[in-house]
Design a protein around this motif. Structure first.
Motif, PDB file in Angstrom:
ATOM      1  N   GLY A 478       0.806  -1.212   0.000  1.00 54.59           N
ATOM      2  CA  GLY A 478       0.000   0.000   0.000  1.00 54.59           C
ATOM      3  C   GLY A 478       0.840   1.262   0.000  1.00 54.59           C
ATOM      4  O   GLY A 478       0.466   2.279  -0.609  1.00 54.59           O
ATOM      5  N   VAL A 479       2.006   1.225   0.674  1.00 54.29           N
ATOM      6  CA  VAL A 479       2.907   2.374   0.684  1.00 54.29           C
ATOM      7  C   VAL A 479       3.450   2.621  -0.719  1.00 54.29           C
ATOM      8  O   VAL A 479       3.574   3.768  -1.172  1.00 54.29           O
ATOM      9  CB  VAL A 479       4.048   2.145   1.686  1.00 54.29           C
ATOM     10  N   TYR A 480       3.770   1.554  -1.429  1.00 56.53           N
ATOM     11  CA  TYR A 480       4.261   1.691  -2.802  1.00 56.53           C
ATOM     12  C   TYR A 480       3.175   2.290  -3.699  1.00 56.53           C
ATOM     13  O   TYR A 480       3.480   3.067  -4.616  1.00 56.53           O
ATOM     14  CB  TYR A 480       4.701   0.333  -3.335  1.00 56.53           C
ATOM     15  N   ALA A 481       1.930   1.917  -3.457  1.00 51.99           N
ATOM     16  CA  ALA A 481       0.831   2.521  -4.212  1.00 51.99           C
ATOM     17  C   ALA A 481       0.729   4.014  -3.930  1.00 51.99           C
ATOM     18  O   ALA A 481       0.508   4.823  -4.842  1.00 51.99           O
ATOM     19  CB  ALA A 481      -0.489   1.821  -3.866  1.00 51.99           C
ATOM     20  N   LEU A 482       0.882   4.390  -2.667  1.00 52.51           N
ATOM     21  CA  LEU A 482       0.848   5.806  -2.291  1.00 52.51           C
ATOM     22  C   LEU A 482       1.970   6.577  -2.974  1.00 52.51           C
ATOM     23  O   LEU A 482       1.761   7.668  -3.532  1.00 52.51           O
ATOM     24  CB  LEU A 482       0.957   5.930  -0.772  1.00 52.51           C
TER      25      LEU A 482
END
Length: 773
Positions: A478-482
């Motif tokens: 999810g951090v990579y998506a952000l």
């Protein structure tokens, strides 16, 4: 206002109402505002407490307008969010307990299976699986065409200015260009209703970008209440700058980012007091959204999220990789979208705007329905991509068994999303590209995060993962998506600090500021290698708007006498000797925006300048009266104090509308200095003189044409240029590179993150040198 104002007139310069598609006079309107304030203060000194009360009321007018804009924007944003989500869900079914409820509210108390939500196949008692799929698809298709058709009908029939995102036009308006009806009531209504329908139709568009246009429409409408602001275009633009912050605040629940957006993108001239007003307006909007609580979960926007773990040092390289990929993809999306817009303008497609929308809506629905990631509305998709896996299944994203298939699906979705967004951006519907860009970047980032997560789970002993603890999840996709969403948004819009702060306010986690800053910096720098213009600037150039960018430097060659229009080719007016007939013929014969006033054609000494709109207004009033005839003399000079008695009652007095002190430059002035005068002072023209004699004129259009032909100051000549080559073209890149060096240094020596953030902000705003790191 009488045509004759008296031969002893020495009052302030007067102006007719600005015409549509003309440029305002910044100097005149600023002077007018100062005179108004001085007169009010003089009156207050003589009126005692009543005068001080009038001063207080006058000062509060701007704050009242911004308060109304903030509250109204919060209400409008809530209505748009709730209604668009209901129309999106209605394509799949309806709520048994209340038809007006969307699926989220209908299934609020349901844990696993929602019995209150009824699909259309269930409502029609369809039992066969293939027939059920076909029925749902046909309803999805019909609703998409219906919603898109209504949206484009409203735009093309009632408010053509409501089409698109509107930020490019707002930037142009803020630079002093007049576009009447672009910020009017009809545009506001059609924009608000149309964006709900276009988003619900499934087109690859978002509603977040249109919020800026809507907030500026509200600001423009509320400024009409007070004549002080209504009659002063500079004051109106100051409030519009502050109102634009409310749009970003409503779109992302990020008031601080709204202020930075106003500073970084919208405002052409940004007085210090405007920042405080922007913050006030954005805060009021955020408070209103929080009070209304449109999603009943305390969030101002659906994709607000939080994370439980921190990132490790080795992940910085993957964040850089995301920034590089999104920088290239964002640049390609911009180029493709602008190419398709230009193709529309030059082909017969522009004559079939409604049909084009229906065809694109049909094609988008057919392409999107088989894919769960394309079929879902983008707000829900971005929210799911940002969410951390905590045991709850999120659209299959947390499934280890289907991980490979999800990675391929996300990457394939990103490619299709770029194509669909590029096609949809130029349609005759209200459209925003913030959310589609974020969805594309988030899909790329989530896919890369899932790849790295799979590598860690299969090869946990790799040296790359030595910093990971065995009892704690090491990789959070999810951090990579952000990070991917931020990098993609920075690449398409060329915004930097605004994007970082938006993501920070969405996550409420200071710990992720550095990865986001790193990805945004890499993404924008890489995109700038292929051209400094973002999506908004591209639209400005494509439509030929008179806009001089404040953040670009142009390499211009020559002097003013090489660019000016020669005096021999110009139409001029003499201070005396003109008649009403000669002035009227001048207006009919030439279409110039204004005319220099000279003392005589022999000396060509400059006496002033009068705009076409002012000249036309006085001529029309004089001819409409019974006092003047075509043979009536005209006077343009304030030097005449005691005319003959017969002229006193016959001449048409143009002196109140003649600018007696036009901006003049020497004939040998460097053209770069002239361009800076147009950018920094906001002037519409400069007269080129030599010892007071008129030689020619340079207008804003002349400067814009020159800058379009001139080479722009770029960051690098190729992607393989050395850091020295990269830095020598622009001081801002020097600061950016310095920021990166400092970031890595502070990261590996474990300086607290608050100190790191302060150092980075200081470096960005102060343009620090390498030695200061």
């Amino acid at each position: 206002m009488d045509v004759i104002t008296g031969w002893l007139y020495n009052g302030p310069l007067q102006r007719a109402k600005y015409e549509d598609f003309s440029t305002i006079d910044w100097i005149y309107d600023n002077t007018k505002a100062r005179h108004y304030k001085n007169d009010l203060r003089m009156h207050a000194r003589n009126a005692g407490w009543r005068g001080r009360l009038e001063l207080l009321v006058d000062a509060s007018k701007s704050w009242v307008i911004l308060l109304c804009v903030g509250v109204t924007m919060g209400v409008v944003a809530t209505c748009i969010s709730v209604s668009s989500q209901w129309l999106v869900d209605i394509k799949g079914g309806y709520c048994r307990t209340g038809f007006y409820l969307n699926r989220r509210f209908c299934c609020w108390n349901s844990e696993d299976v929602c019995v209150d939500w009824v699909t259309w196949s269930e409502a029609l008692h369809v039992r066969w699986h293939w027939l059920e799929w076909l029925l749902q698809f046909l309803v999805f298709l019909a609703d998409a065409i219906l919603f898109a058709g209504i949206s484009t009908f409203l735009v093309t029939e009632y408010a053509p200015y409501a089409a698109g995102q509107g930020i490019a036009e707002i930037k142009t308006i803020m630079s002093g260009f007049m576009m009447r009806r672009f910020l009017g009531l009809r545009t506001l209504v059609v924009k608000g209703v149309g964006v709900v329908l276009s988003v619900a139709s499934g087109l690859s568009l978002g509603k977040e970008g249109t919020m800026v246009h809507i907030s500026c429409c509200l600001g423009n409408i509320y400024t009409r209440v007070f004549s002080k602001i209504r009659n002063n275009e500079v004051k109106r633009r100051e409030l519009l700058s502050a109102a634009s912050a409310a749009g970003i605040s409503a779109a992302f629940g990020a008031p601080i980012a709204g202020v930075l957006f106003s500073l970084e993108q919208v405002s052409y001239y940004f007085p210090a007091k405007t920042m405080w007003r922007s913050l006030f307006c954005a805060t009021v909007t955020a408070v209103t959204l929080k009070f209304l609580n449109p999603f009943r979960n305390g969030k101002m926007v659906p994709f607000q999220t939080t994370y439980d773990r921190v990132w490790d040092h080795f992940e910085l390289w993957f964040f850089v990789l995301i920034g590089m990929i999104c920088g290239v993809v964002g640049m390609l999306q911009n180029q493709l979208a602008l190419f398709l817009m230009e193709l529309r303008q030059r082909s017969a497609i522009k004559n079939f705007a409604r049909g084009e929308v229906l065809v694109v809506a049909l094609a988008t629905a057919v392409i999107s329905y088989p894919s769960v990631y394309l079929r879902a509305d983008m707000v829900t998709l971005v929210s799911n991509l940002f969410t951390e896996c905590t045991g709850q299944e999120i659209s299959g994203l947390c499934s280890r068994e289907d991980r490979a298939g999800n990675i391929v699906a996300l990457l394939f979705t990103s490619v299709l999303r770029v194509l669909l967004t590029s096609v949809a951006c130029g349609l005759a519907v209200p459209a925003g590209m913030f959310t589609p860009s974020m969805a594309t970047g988030a899909s790329i980032g989530r896919a890369l995060g899932m790849v790295i997560q799979a590598l860690y789970e299969n090869y946990p002993t790799w040296r790359l993962f030595s910093a990971c603890r065995p009892d704690v999840p090491c990789i959070t996709p999810g951090v990579y998506a952000l990070v991917g969403a931020a990098a993609m948004l920075a690449s398409t819009t060329r915004m930097t600090v605004t994007v970082v702060v938006i993501m920070f306010e969405l996550t409420d986690a200071l710990i992720y500021v550095l990865p986001i800053m790193l990805a945004v910096t890499v993404s924008k720098s890489l995109a700038d290698l292929f051209g400094k213009d973002g999506y908004f600037e591209g639209i400005i150039h494509l439509n030929g708007y008179p806009f001089l960018s404040m953040d670009q430097e142009y390499v211009l060659q020559g002097s003013s006498n090489e660019l000016m229009v020669q005096a021999s080719e110009m139409a001029v007016i003499t201070t005396t000797g003109e008649t009403l007939e000669s002035v009227a013929n001048l207006l009919r014969q030439y279409s110039y925006g204004g005319f220099p006033v000279i003392k005589s054609r022999a000396t060509m000494s400059v006496s002033g300048y009068i705009s076409r709109s002012d000249l036309s207004m006085v001529v029309e009033r004089a001819l409409a009266s019974s006092v003047y005839t075509y043979s009536s003399p005209c006077c343009f000079s304030r030097d005449i104090v005691e005319p003959l008695e017969d002229i006193l009652h016959q001449a048409v007095d143009f002196r109140p509308w003649v600018d007696p002190t036009p901006l003049t430059i020497n004939h040998g002035t460097d053209i770069n200095l002239v361009a800076e005068a147009f950018r920094q002072l906001g002037v519409r023209y400069v007269l080129v003189t030599h010892h007071g004699s008129l030689l020619g004129i340079i207008t804003k259009k002349d400067i814009i044409k020159l800058t379009e032909r001139a080479p722009k100051r770029v960051y690098a000549q190729s992607a393989l240029s050395s850091y020295h080559q990269l830095l020598e073209y622009d001081d801002k890149n020097l600061s950016t590179f310095c920021s990166l060096l400092c970031s890595f240094f502070f990261t590996f020596v474990d300086v607290p993150y608050s100190s790191l953030l302060l150092n980075l902000v200081h470096l960005y705003f102060c343009q620090a040198e390498i030695s200061q790191c």
